[in-house]
Design a protein around this motif. Structure first.
Motif, PDB file in Angstrom:
ATOM      1  N   THR A   2      81.490 -37.546  69.676  1.00 12.62           N
ATOM      2  CA  THR A   2      81.812 -37.838  71.066  1.00 12.62           C
ATOM      3  C   THR A   2      81.178 -39.141  71.519  1.00 12.62           C
ATOM      4  N   LYS A   3      80.069 -39.501  70.887  1.00 12.88           N
ATOM      5  CA  LYS A   3      79.406 -40.739  71.260  1.00 12.88           C
ATOM      6  C   LYS A   3      80.273 -41.939  70.902  1.00 12.88           C
ATOM      7  N   SER A   4      80.879 -41.958  69.721  1.00 20.92           N
ATOM      8  CA  SER A   4      81.724 -43.078  69.328  1.00 20.92           C
ATOM      9  C   SER A   4      83.007 -43.109  70.159  1.00 20.92           C
ATOM     10  N   VAL A   5      83.505 -41.960  70.554  1.00 20.86           N
ATOM     11  CA  VAL A   5      84.700 -41.918  71.406  1.00 20.86           C
ATOM     12  C   VAL A   5      84.360 -42.475  72.787  1.00 20.86           C
ATOM     13  N   ASP A   6      83.173 -42.145  73.298  1.00 19.43           N
ATOM     14  CA  ASP A   6      82.757 -42.656  74.593  1.00 19.43           C
ATOM     15  C   ASP A   6      82.600 -44.171  74.555  1.00 19.43           C
ATOM     16  N   GLN A   7      82.061 -44.716  73.468  1.00 18.35           N
ATOM     17  CA  GLN A   7      81.922 -46.171  73.343  1.00 18.35           C
ATOM     18  C   GLN A   7      83.290 -46.843  73.277  1.00 18.35           C
ATOM     19  N   ASN A   8      84.214 -46.258  72.578  1.00 22.72           N
ATOM     20  CA  ASN A   8      85.552 -46.835  72.506  1.00 22.72           C
ATOM     21  C   ASN A   8      86.229 -46.818  73.883  1.00 22.72           C
ATOM     22  N   ASP A   9      86.034 -45.716  74.610  1.00 22.99           N
ATOM     23  CA  ASP A   9      86.600 -45.644  75.959  1.00 22.99           C
ATOM     24  C   ASP A   9      85.970 -46.692  76.869  1.00 22.99           C
ATOM     25  N   GLN A  10      84.655 -46.858  76.753  1.00 25.76           N
ATOM     26  CA  GLN A  10      83.958 -47.822  77.583  1.00 25.76           C
ATOM     27  C   GLN A  10      84.398 -49.238  77.229  1.00 25.76           C
ATOM     28  N   THR A  11      84.561 -49.518  75.959  1.00 22.87           N
ATOM     29  CA  THR A  11      85.024 -50.839  75.521  1.00 22.87           C
ATOM     30  C   THR A  11      86.449 -51.092  75.994  1.00 22.87           C
ATOM     31  N   SER A  12      87.280 -50.083  75.921  1.00 19.58           N
ATOM     32  CA  SER A  12      88.667 -50.260  76.343  1.00 19.58           C
ATOM     33  C   SER A  12      88.780 -50.444  77.857  1.00 19.58           C
ATOM     34  N   PHE A  13      87.827 -49.894  78.628  1.00 20.42           N
ATOM     35  CA  PHE A  13      87.843 -50.093  80.073  1.00 20.42           C
ATOM     36  C   PHE A  13      87.177 -51.403  80.485  1.00 20.42           C
ATOM     37  N   SER A  14      86.202 -51.868  79.744  1.00 20.29           N
ATOM     38  CA  SER A  14      85.470 -53.061  80.154  1.00 20.29           C
ATOM     39  C   SER A  14      86.298 -54.330  79.988  1.00 20.29           C
ATOM     40  N   ALA A  15      87.176 -54.391  78.999  1.00 20.09           N
ATOM     41  CA  ALA A  15      87.989 -55.598  78.801  1.00 20.09           C
ATOM     42  C   ALA A  15      88.918 -55.848  79.981  1.00 20.09           C
ATOM     43  N   PRO A  16      89.673 -54.854  80.456  1.00 21.91           N
ATOM     44  CA  PRO A  16      90.524 -55.123  81.621  1.00 21.91           C
ATOM     45  C   PRO A  16      89.724 -55.439  82.884  1.00 21.91           C
ATOM     46  N   ILE A  17      88.554 -54.830  83.008  1.00 25.55           N
ATOM     47  CA  ILE A  17      87.714 -55.092  84.183  1.00 25.55           C
ATOM     48  C   ILE A  17      87.227 -56.537  84.152  1.00 25.55           C
ATOM     49  N   GLU A  18      86.796 -57.009  82.998  1.00 26.71           N
ATOM     50  CA  GLU A  18      86.358 -58.397  82.872  1.00 26.71           C
ATOM     51  C   GLU A  18      87.520 -59.345  83.144  1.00 26.71           C
ATOM     52  N   ASP A  19      88.695 -59.002  82.665  1.00 27.04           N
ATOM     53  CA  ASP A  19      89.878 -59.826  82.915  1.00 27.04           C
ATOM     54  C   ASP A  19      90.166 -59.912  84.411  1.00 27.04           C
ATOM     55  N   LEU A  20      90.060 -58.778  85.093  1.00 26.63           N
ATOM     56  CA  LEU A  20      90.285 -58.774  86.536  1.00 26.63           C
ATOM     57  C   LEU A  20      89.217 -59.578  87.278  1.00 26.63           C
ATOM     58  N   GLN A  21      87.983 -59.504  86.808  1.00 26.79           N
ATOM     59  CA  GLN A  21      86.909 -60.275  87.444  1.00 26.79           C
ATOM     60  C   GLN A  21      87.155 -61.775  87.287  1.00 26.79           C
ATOM     61  N   VAL A  22      87.628 -62.187  86.118  1.00 25.85           N
ATOM     62  CA  VAL A  22      87.934 -63.600  85.892  1.00 25.85           C
ATOM     63  C   VAL A  22      89.075 -64.038  86.806  1.00 25.85           C
ATOM     64  N   ARG A  23      90.091 -63.201  86.914  1.00 31.09           N
ATOM     65  CA  ARG A  23      91.232 -63.542  87.764  1.00 31.09           C
ATOM     66  C   ARG A  23      90.820 -63.627  89.234  1.00 31.09           C
ATOM     67  N   ILE A  24      89.952 -62.722  89.666  1.00 31.58           N
ATOM     68  CA  ILE A  24      89.485 -62.743  91.053  1.00 31.58           C
ATOM     69  C   ILE A  24      88.683 -64.014  91.315  1.00 31.58           C
ATOM     70  N   ALA A  25      87.834 -64.393  90.377  1.00 35.17           N
ATOM     71  CA  ALA A  25      87.053 -65.621  90.537  1.00 35.17           C
ATOM     72  C   ALA A  25      87.976 -66.833  90.632  1.00 35.17           C
ATOM     73  N   PHE A  26      89.005 -66.872  89.791  1.00 32.85           N
ATOM     74  CA  PHE A  26      89.969 -67.968  89.839  1.00 32.85           C
ATOM     75  C   PHE A  26      90.687 -67.997  91.180  1.00 32.85           C
ATOM     76  N   LEU A  27      91.116 -66.833  91.664  1.00 36.25           N
ATOM     77  CA  LEU A  27      91.819 -66.773  92.943  1.00 36.25           C
ATOM     78  C   LEU A  27      90.917 -67.158  94.107  1.00 36.25           C
ATOM     79  N   ASP A  28      89.647 -66.774  94.063  1.00 37.71           N
ATOM     80  CA  ASP A  28      88.697 -67.182  95.101  1.00 37.71           C
ATOM     81  C   ASP A  28      88.578 -68.703  95.150  1.00 37.71           C
ATOM     82  N   ASP A  29      88.485 -69.316  93.980  1.00 35.86           N
ATOM     83  CA  ASP A  29      88.396 -70.777  93.910  1.00 35.86           C
ATOM     84  C   ASP A  29      89.670 -71.416  94.443  1.00 35.86           C
TER      85      ASP A  29
END
Length: 81
Positions: A2-29
């Motif tokens: 379950t630990k490796s499944v949790d890490q995979n889930d966290q990794t799969s969620f963090s990439a889209p979140i980082e992408d959204l943060q980059v897009r928000i920063a670009f839009l703010d600028d």
């Protein structure tokens, strides 16, 4: 396991979140750049309005009666007619 499944889930969620943060920063600028451009254009419009008002005042104050005759289309026909 379950630990490796949790890490995979966290990794799969963090990439889209980082992408959204980059897009928000670009839009703010982008919004900041557009606001600055609007401020500059607003100042230019105000300057142009002042210049037009000044020109209208000069035209109104000018004595146009001397040297310029009113145009009469019946008597002042161009030579090619």
């Amino acid at each position: 396991m379950t630990k490796s499944v949790d890490q995979n889930d966290q990794t799969s969620f963090s990439a889209p979140i980082e992408d959204l943060q980059v897009r928000i920063a670009f839009l703010d600028d982008l919004v900041e750049q557009l606001n600055q451009q609007i401020a500059v254009q607003g100042q230019e419009i105000a300057d142009l309005r002042r210049q037009m008002q000044f020109l209208y005042q000069r035209v109104d104050a000018a004595d146009l009666s001397e040297g310029i005759a009113p145009f009469d289309p019946l008597t002042n026909r161009p030579p090619h007619y």
